[in-house]
Scaffold this active site. Structure first.
Site, PDB file in Angstrom:
ATOM      1  N   HIS A  82      -3.903  14.277   1.774  1.00 29.56           N
ATOM      2  CA  HIS A  82      -3.705  13.191   0.810  1.00 29.56           C
ATOM      3  C   HIS A  82      -5.035  12.878   0.152  1.00 29.56           C
ATOM      4  O   HIS A  82      -6.060  12.783   0.814  1.00 29.56           O
ATOM      5  CB  HIS A  82      -3.191  11.940   1.528  1.00 29.56           C
ATOM      6  CG  HIS A  82      -2.796  10.854   0.567  1.00 29.56           C
ATOM      7  ND1 HIS A  82      -1.509  10.719   0.100  1.00 29.56           N
ATOM      8  CD2 HIS A  82      -3.522   9.874  -0.034  1.00 29.56           C
ATOM      9  CE1 HIS A  82      -1.452   9.691  -0.738  1.00 29.56           C
ATOM     10  NE2 HIS A  82      -2.659   9.172  -0.838  1.00 29.56           N
ATOM     11  N   ASP A 161       6.304   0.507   0.623  1.00 25.25           N
ATOM     12  CA  ASP A 161       5.118   0.949  -0.121  1.00 25.25           C
ATOM     13  C   ASP A 161       5.439   1.145  -1.595  1.00 25.25           C
ATOM     14  O   ASP A 161       4.619   0.820  -2.461  1.00 25.25           O
ATOM     15  CB  ASP A 161       4.540   2.239   0.472  1.00 25.25           C
ATOM     16  CG  ASP A 161       3.343   2.709  -0.335  1.00 25.25           C
ATOM     17  OD1 ASP A 161       2.350   1.957  -0.397  1.00 25.25           O
ATOM     18  OD2 ASP A 161       3.415   3.783  -0.948  1.00 25.25           O
ATOM     19  N   ARG A 168       0.910  -3.842  -6.834  1.00 22.49           N
ATOM     20  CA  ARG A 168      -0.561  -3.867  -6.793  1.00 22.49           C
ATOM     21  C   ARG A 168      -1.150  -3.275  -8.062  1.00 22.49           C
ATOM     22  O   ARG A 168      -2.188  -3.721  -8.546  1.00 22.49           O
ATOM     23  CB  ARG A 168      -1.050  -3.098  -5.560  1.00 22.49           C
ATOM     24  CG  ARG A 168      -0.778  -3.852  -4.265  1.00 22.49           C
ATOM     25  CD  ARG A 168      -0.975  -2.951  -3.061  1.00 22.49           C
ATOM     26  NE  ARG A 168      -2.269  -2.307  -3.081  1.00 22.49           N
ATOM     27  CZ  ARG A 168      -2.485  -1.047  -2.704  1.00 22.49           C
ATOM     28  NH1 ARG A 168      -1.514  -0.298  -2.260  1.00 22.49           N
ATOM     29  NH2 ARG A 168      -3.698  -0.534  -2.771  1.00 22.49           N
ATOM     30  N   SER A 183      -1.042   1.772   2.784  1.00 25.80           N
ATOM     31  CA  SER A 183      -0.198   2.466   1.810  1.00 25.80           C
ATOM     32  C   SER A 183      -0.229   3.978   2.072  1.00 25.80           C
ATOM     33  O   SER A 183       0.811   4.627   2.205  1.00 25.80           O
ATOM     34  CB  SER A 183      -0.715   2.148   0.399  1.00 25.80           C
ATOM     35  OG  SER A 183      -0.222   3.054  -0.541  1.00 25.80           O
ATOM     36  N   LYS A 187       2.873   6.384   4.378  1.00 29.33           N
ATOM     37  CA  LYS A 187       3.567   7.548   3.802  1.00 29.33           C
ATOM     38  C   LYS A 187       3.317   8.796   4.650  1.00 29.33           C
ATOM     39  O   LYS A 187       4.201   9.610   4.861  1.00 29.33           O
ATOM     40  CB  LYS A 187       3.082   7.791   2.364  1.00 29.33           C
ATOM     41  CG  LYS A 187       3.598   6.739   1.400  1.00 29.33           C
ATOM     42  CD  LYS A 187       3.165   7.006  -0.023  1.00 29.33           C
ATOM     43  CE  LYS A 187       1.708   6.693  -0.230  1.00 29.33           C
ATOM     44  NZ  LYS A 187       1.385   5.893  -1.385  1.00 29.33           N
TER      45      LYS A 187
HETATM   46  N1  URA Z   1      -3.096   6.077  -2.950  1.00 23.15           N
HETATM   47  C1  URA Z   1      -2.064   5.525  -2.252  1.00 23.15           C
HETATM   48  O1  URA Z   1      -1.167   6.217  -1.786  1.00 23.15           O
HETATM   49  N2  URA Z   1      -2.067   4.200  -2.088  1.00 23.15           N
HETATM   50  C2  URA Z   1      -3.034   3.380  -2.581  1.00 23.15           C
HETATM   51  O2  URA Z   1      -2.970   2.208  -2.359  1.00 23.15           O
HETATM   52  C3  URA Z   1      -4.099   3.969  -3.317  1.00 23.15           C
HETATM   53  C4  URA Z   1      -4.113   5.336  -3.474  1.00 23.15           C
END
Ligand code: URA
Length: 440
Positions: A82, A161, A168, A183, A187
């Site tokens: 990620h 999320d 956000r 966040s 995931k």
């Molecule tokens: N990437 C994400 O998945 N969440 C965030 O809050 C910022 C970047």
């Protein structure tokens, strides 16, 4: 428990209990808490922060807010990566095929662009025919067949999320360590892989602007992953300058193919090899040096490019675009941006460059904006390069001619030229593991 009281408690620097956090997420997901109260809560967290315990509970509550992916049908170790988001960041399209070519399955869920940053799903959708919302069965079949699959977040995965992220984005509460950590990690935990590599971007194009902030975010995310039984590590990588030379959706797929064909820019190639090697290391494929050799060989043998083509084919896309990326063509309207004076490029406001790409149509200004897949730019010069007055520093492309002028001006304003050569910046600043931070 009244939402008003929870907002006030956090606003005054209090620590929320596990029950309070779980109820908050549960009720927000069900639509029982309005966005205006959740926005106030996020702003309170932005200013007051959260303890490690609060962040861990928040992450788990979000991970449990919807379905979780069961990858047990796929044999062997499953790895995921990620990135916290950047400009020109097409690393998934390079790293995942390399890792798959080395025999480690990659089952990846990706997102769309957020703000000035691009998203892998948008880039993939520039390939005609490709499916990016795979059912669980199709996702698993593609991973088994191609060695890797990249899909958008499935319908009911981490719904908390999804709602919070969109909120956000429009309430200036993205740049908060507990909110980003929960966040990202909610995931990743819900997506089910055994190993998680985090690419934490730092600099003017990233949500975290300093190495210190990025290291703090990385430490928090690594702790959450490890605590949940996943082998987790992070690399802190440079986003003070766009990654690679091409920004925009089809332009980035094209550049990913260049890297996998040994013709890519050096910065992008080096970062991708380091990320791939770290993922292979987490997956137990050997020592770090050995994993770097495996990653390099996956490119030179052509096997990584074959994995990318296989993934595109198995997801219904036209793989001839991978074999002949010139098929993407260029958007019809074009502009050269020239240096106003001679000197060295001493800095690029990477967020500004990302916004300029968005103005051309490569990203969304609102959630509903359509994407112009061919829009974007090719950087001819980057930080540290010498330029003559009037020399071309960037080429801009769009399908809507009226967008060129404003985007061109924004691009030029994002580039600083001065007489002194700047110091070379690192591409990779640090590695963060369970054992701590190692500056590289
Ligand atoms: N990437 C994400 O998945 N969440 C965030 O809050 C910022 C970047």
């Amino acid at each position: 428990m009244r939402m008003y009281d929870l907002i006030m408690k956090k606003r005054n620097g209090g620590v929320l209990s596990e029950e309070e956090i779980r109820t908050l997420i549960d009720r927000y997901t069900k639509g029982e808490i309005p966005d205006y109260q959740m926005s106030a809560f996020c702003m309170a967290v932005y200013f007051q922060g959260m303890t490690d315990e609060e962040t861990a509970v928040l992450t788990d509550a979000m991970a449990c807010s919807g379905d979780r992916m069961d990858l047990s049908e796929i044999p062997g170790v499953k790895a995921d990566k990620h990135s916290t988001g950047g400009v020109g960041d097409k690393t998934t399209l390079i790293v995942a095929p390399i890792v798959a070519a080395c025999g480690c399955h990659v089952a990846k869920m990706s997102g769309r662009g957020l703000g000035h940053t691009g998203g892998t799903i948008d880039k993939m959708e520039s390939i005609p025919g490709i499916q990016t919302s795979l059912t669980r069965e199709a996702f698993i079949r593609v991973v088994k067949e191609a060695g890797l699959a990249v899909t958008g977040q499935s319908g009911n995965m981490t719904p908390a999320d999804k709602k919070l992220y969109a909120l956000r984005d429009v309430t200036a509460t993205v740049e908060s360590i507990p909110l980003i950590a929960s966040s990202v990690m909610s995931k990743k935990l819900a997506a089910g892989s055994d190993c998680i590599l985090l690419d934490v971007k730092t600099g003017s194009g990233a949500f975290m602007k300093t190495v210190e902030e990025s290291a703090a975010l990385a430490e928090k995310m690594v702790a959450i992953g490890t605590h949940n039984g996943r082998r987790t590590a992070a690399l802190i990588t440079n986003m003070d300058v766009p990654l690679g030379n091409q920004i925009g959706n089809s332009l980035e797929v094209e550049e990913a193919v260049q890297v996998l064909s040994q013709k890519g820019p050096q910065d992008l190639t080096e970062v991708c090899l380091a990320l791939a090697a770290e993922m292979l290391f987490l997956a137990g494929k050997g020592g770090r040096e050995e994993c770097l050799v495996l990653a390099r060989n996956a490119i030179t043998s052509g096997e990584a490019l074959e994995r990318l083509a296989a993934m595109v084919r198995c997801q219904g896309g036209d793989e001839t675009y991978i074999r002949h990326p010139e098929k993407f063509g260029r958007a019809p309207f074009f502009m050269e941006v020239r240096a106003a004076s001679a000197g060295y490029i001493t800095g690029m406001n990477t967020e500004g460059i990302g916004i300029s790409a968005m103005m051309l149509g490569a990203g969304r200004e609102t959630k509903e904006s359509p994407i112009d897949y061919q829009a974007g730019m090719i950087l001819k010069k980057k930080t540290g390069d010498r330029v003559a007055a009037g020399e071309v520093i960037g080429e801009l492309f769009t399908s809507q001619e009226e967008r060129l002028e404003k985007a061109g001006r924004h691009f030029l304003e994002s580039v600083t030229i001065a007489s002194a050569m700047p110091e070379k910046e690192k591409l990779i600043y640090a590695r963060v593991t369970e054992a701590g931070i190692e500056y590289l």
